[in-house]
Design an enzyme around this catalytic site. Structure first.
Site, PDB file in Angstrom:
ATOM      1  CD  GLU A   1       2.509  -3.872  12.075  1.00 57.54           C
ATOM      2  OE1 GLU A   1       3.479  -4.036  11.329  1.00 57.54           O
ATOM      3  OE2 GLU A   1       1.875  -2.810  12.141  1.00 57.54           O
TER       4      GLU A   1
ATOM      5  CG  HIS B   1       2.722  -1.853   8.192  1.00 53.16           C
ATOM      6  ND1 HIS B   1       3.737  -1.099   8.744  1.00 53.16           N
ATOM      7  CD2 HIS B   1       3.228  -3.105   8.053  1.00 53.16           C
ATOM      8  CE1 HIS B   1       4.804  -1.865   8.918  1.00 53.16           C
ATOM      9  NE2 HIS B   1       4.514  -3.085   8.513  1.00 53.16           N
TER      10      HIS B   1
ATOM     11  N   GLY C   1       8.943  -8.631   6.511  1.00 49.37           N
ATOM     12  CA  GLY C   1       9.486  -7.419   5.910  1.00 49.37           C
ATOM     13  C   GLY C   1      10.800  -7.682   5.208  1.00 49.37           C
ATOM     14  N   GLY C   2      11.899  -7.321   5.868  1.00 49.43           N
ATOM     15  CA  GLY C   2      13.221  -7.389   5.243  1.00 49.43           C
ATOM     16  C   GLY C   2      13.572  -8.731   4.633  1.00 49.43           C
TER      17      GLY C   2
ATOM     18  CG  ASN D   1       5.094  -4.796   3.786  1.00 48.25           C
ATOM     19  OD1 ASN D   1       5.104  -4.180   2.718  1.00 48.25           O
ATOM     20  ND2 ASN D   1       4.925  -4.192   4.955  1.00 48.25           N
ATOM     21  CD1 TRP D   2       8.253  -7.904  -1.197  1.00 50.88           C
ATOM     22  CD2 TRP D   2       8.651  -7.046  -3.228  1.00 50.88           C
ATOM     23  NE1 TRP D   2       8.330  -8.950  -2.077  1.00 50.88           N
ATOM     24  CE2 TRP D   2       8.572  -8.451  -3.342  1.00 50.88           C
ATOM     25  CE3 TRP D   2       8.876  -6.296  -4.370  1.00 50.88           C
ATOM     26  CZ2 TRP D   2       8.737  -9.119  -4.556  1.00 50.88           C
ATOM     27  CZ3 TRP D   2       9.032  -6.952  -5.585  1.00 50.88           C
ATOM     28  CH2 TRP D   2       8.970  -8.340  -5.675  1.00 50.88           C
ATOM     29  CE  LYS D   3       8.055  -3.230   6.482  1.00 50.77           C
ATOM     30  NZ  LYS D   3       8.585  -2.952   7.836  1.00 50.77           N
TER      31      LYS D   3
ATOM     32  CB  SER E   1      12.160  -8.680  13.558  1.00 48.89           C
ATOM     33  OG  SER E   1      12.310  -7.282  13.446  1.00 48.89           O
TER      34      SER E   1
END
Length: 256
Positions: free
Chosen positions: A169, A97, A235-236, A10-12, A214
């Protein structure tokens, strides 16, 4: 039954045209030999065209998106429909989300409508559920997760989860560097599967339940040893090809 793991990035709100092409080139190189794990990426919708073009000619990485509207077309300024996402070849669509629930005030009922729209369009809903830190500390994790799942079951029936994905999440672990221990995560994943199994064991056995708090290249392998953790919503770490590849390969190895 053996569930095929799914790791999704998920690049957000990150990226550019150049970044999209560069990251996908890196991912294609890193993941070329992956066979035992499904992989998807969800860039910002602005870059789906670049992503679709960059992913052409390979079958390891599927395209996804970060959101969808319940309407197919019409006077809905700023919204994106299932048909538009299909037009770009997107398959896995994130809904519910915590960032959408928090910043855009999306409720369980509305998210269930998005789930229905995706199923009707033949797309794969990736339903995010999870509790806040306060809810976690108050011992409400299971109640919160059950309520968020039941919004879909009440509207569509448990069979709606056939071919769908759930991403657990814990909100307190998103982007904070905190992560549930593998045992903590497994306990919640087992609860989620059991909650669905109370309505249908067959549906529960096949539903993919990702962990999404995370996940990184350092903690992925241990998380994936847990029997009810079927992959990750990342995510990151999905913004760096080498780190994302480590996570994918850890899932492939653990679930082989």
């Amino acid at each position: 039954m053996a569930r095929r793991p799914l790791v999704m990035g998920n690049w957000k709100l990150n990226g550019s045209k150049a970044f999209t092409k560069e990251l996908i080139a890196g991912l294609k190189a890193e993941l070329a030999d992956v066979k035992g794990c499904d992989v998807a990426i969800a860039p910002p919708v602005m870059y789906l065209a670049e992503a679709e073009a960059a992913l052409a000619g390979q079958s390891v990485i599927a395209l996804g998106a970060q959101n969808v509207d319940v309407n197919v077309q019409g006077a809905f300024t700023g919204d994106i429909s299932t048909e538009m996402l299909k037009d770009f070849g997107a398959k896995y669509i994130i809904i519910g989300h915590s960032e959408r629930r928090t910043y855009h005030k999306e409720c369980d009922t509305f998210i269930a409508k998005k789930f229905a729209a995706l199923k009707a369009a033949g797309l794969v809903p990736v339903l995010c559920i999870g509790e806040t830190e306060a809810e976690n500390e108050a011992g409400q994790t299971e109640a919160v997760c059950a309520k968020q799942i039941d919004a879909v079951i009440d509207a569509l029936g448990v069979e709606a989860f056939n071919g769908a994905v759930i991403a657990y999440e814990p909100i307190w672990a998103i982007g904070t560097g905190k992560s549930a221990t593998p045992a903590q995560a497994q306990a919640v994943h087992a609860f989620i599967r059991g909650h669905i199994a109370a309505k249908s064991q067959a549906v529960a056995d096949q539903v993919i339940i990702q962990y999404g708090g995370s996940v990184n290249d350092a903690n992925a392998a241990e998380l994936f040893t847990q029997p009810d953790i079927d992959g990750a919503l990342v995510g990151g770490a999905s913004l760096k090809a080498p780190a994302f590849a480590v996570i994918v390969k850890a899932a492939e190895k653990a679930k082989a």
